[in-house]
Design an enzyme around this catalytic site. Sequence first.
Site, PDB file in Angstrom:
ATOM      1  N   GLU A 172     -46.266 -23.840   1.865  1.00 39.02           N
ATOM      2  CA  GLU A 172     -47.240 -23.415   0.843  1.00 39.02           C
ATOM      3  C   GLU A 172     -48.228 -24.531   0.537  1.00 39.02           C
ATOM      4  O   GLU A 172     -48.367 -24.971  -0.611  1.00 39.02           O
ATOM      5  CB  GLU A 172     -46.519 -22.945  -0.419  1.00 39.02           C
ATOM      6  CG  GLU A 172     -45.673 -21.701  -0.178  1.00 39.02           C
ATOM      7  CD  GLU A 172     -45.112 -21.075  -1.449  1.00 39.02           C
ATOM      8  OE1 GLU A 172     -45.012 -21.767  -2.463  1.00 39.02           O
ATOM      9  OE2 GLU A 172     -44.768 -19.876  -1.414  1.00 39.02           O
ATOM     10  N   GLU A 360     -41.388 -15.795   3.894  1.00 36.27           N
ATOM     11  CA  GLU A 360     -40.725 -15.668   2.588  1.00 36.27           C
ATOM     12  C   GLU A 360     -41.154 -14.366   1.953  1.00 36.27           C
ATOM     13  O   GLU A 360     -42.348 -14.039   1.960  1.00 36.27           O
ATOM     14  CB  GLU A 360     -41.130 -16.796   1.620  1.00 36.27           C
ATOM     15  CG  GLU A 360     -40.535 -18.129   1.923  1.00 36.27           C
ATOM     16  CD  GLU A 360     -40.859 -19.178   0.856  1.00 36.27           C
ATOM     17  OE1 GLU A 360     -41.016 -18.800  -0.328  1.00 36.27           O
ATOM     18  OE2 GLU A 360     -40.938 -20.353   1.212  1.00 36.27           O
TER      19      GLU A 360
END
Length: 462
Positions: A172, A360
């Site tokens: 991220e 995810e």
Amino acid sequence: MTTFPEHFLWGGAIAANQVEGAFDADHKGLSTADLLPHGILNPHQEKAERTPGIKDLAIDFYHRYPEDIALMAEMGFSCFRLSIAWTRIFPQGDEAEPNEAGLAFYDRIFDELAKYNIQPMVTLSHYEMPYGLVEKFGGWQSREVIALFERYAKTVFTRYADKVKLWLTFNEINMSLHAPFTGVGLPESASEQAIYQAIHYQLVASAKAVQLCHEIVPDGKIGNMLLGAMTYPLTCQPDDVIAAMHENNQWLFFGDVQARGRYPGYMLRYFRDQGIRIDMAPGDLETLAAASVDFISFSYYASACASADPKQKEVGNIVASVSNPYLEKSEWGWQIDPKGLRVILNFLYDRYQKPLFIVENGLGAKDELNAAGEIIDDYRIAYLKAHLIQAREAVLDGVELMGYTSWGPIDLVSNSTAEMSKRYGFIYVDRDDHGEGTLTRKRKKSFYWYQDVIRTHGASLD
Ligand code: BGP
């Protein structure tokens, strides 16, 4: 009819600091994650004040991985995403030689996965860096960290070249804008100038890792990793549409550099408008241009809305956004939007024309044991099922999708709040927010549901 591609990978994803525990075992150094005992929502602590936290033991994956991997295998996983803790390999970050005990630990993990034909997918840096580098260099604000990251990447690529073929650079990577200590080792009070400078160095380091992976790992593939923050305009008012465009550019910027190899015009304009000046050394832009990722990976939990009216903004989890009146929220306030997954898959594929990987996705929820001691987590099944159906729609739309790893296939410590009670797993772990519990593992109802999805290659979703 099942439409998932023949070689589609099914599995789950974890991160070292949220599962391993053993935070100081076998010469491991302290990482930035070890300095956040209450999660990234309750940020920056000085080392001198380090207080013990739930992550110090986490779910003790460090010692219990054989049992956990056996359970993943029982569900039929073909892929398992995990991260290497940089501080197990280079405890302070700047040692000349790696720590053999740390390298040996991940050898054991990869060997265990190989027993069951489970492909590892490894994130080089999942929300942590050696705290030693924060003390010595101020984190990623120093160019010197690039070379130290390269040394680390080269070490693990070389060591695991035969065992790990799928790699990701920074987890991220776009989160540094919202959680600078976690992303780039800068204080939460850091200026935008300092954060974007650190991000530049991290993007160069990411590009260098892409090059190194291609040189060192035969048949290796390396992707970037974005928090998929799909943002819709709150209304069709053009100013709201522009507001959404700006919000989306904030995260797409990272993908643009990592996939297209150059700074996009909208970002250069932003830097000009804000008076941000990025120090670039000769060769930086060439490095970025020469190292496009092989695939795009991203997390997807929720979507958001943007409005031109600043009064609309609410405080979100880590990123403030505007609520979508058409969507329900999870117990932690994350807006559930399965169709948004189809939207973001089409959007990213259209933009980059590269294979995508959902690394995810999942529902953080409280689980209760019933009188029979079972966990009937129908809410989790409903969430995952709805998202997988939309992923399949995107495949039908023509999106090249490599695989799906749900977040936290086994309960783990939450990243934002360091809670155990925010559970994502198919496997329950007996531990509460105060650290009480036996750490015993237990299959939830969703365990059998996911096993069925994988066994039928998605046909059971119908
Ligand atoms: C992502 C992180 C993960 C993970 C997940 C869920 O942002 O990459 O590390 O934790 O979010 O978030 P949380 O744990 O806060 O529920």
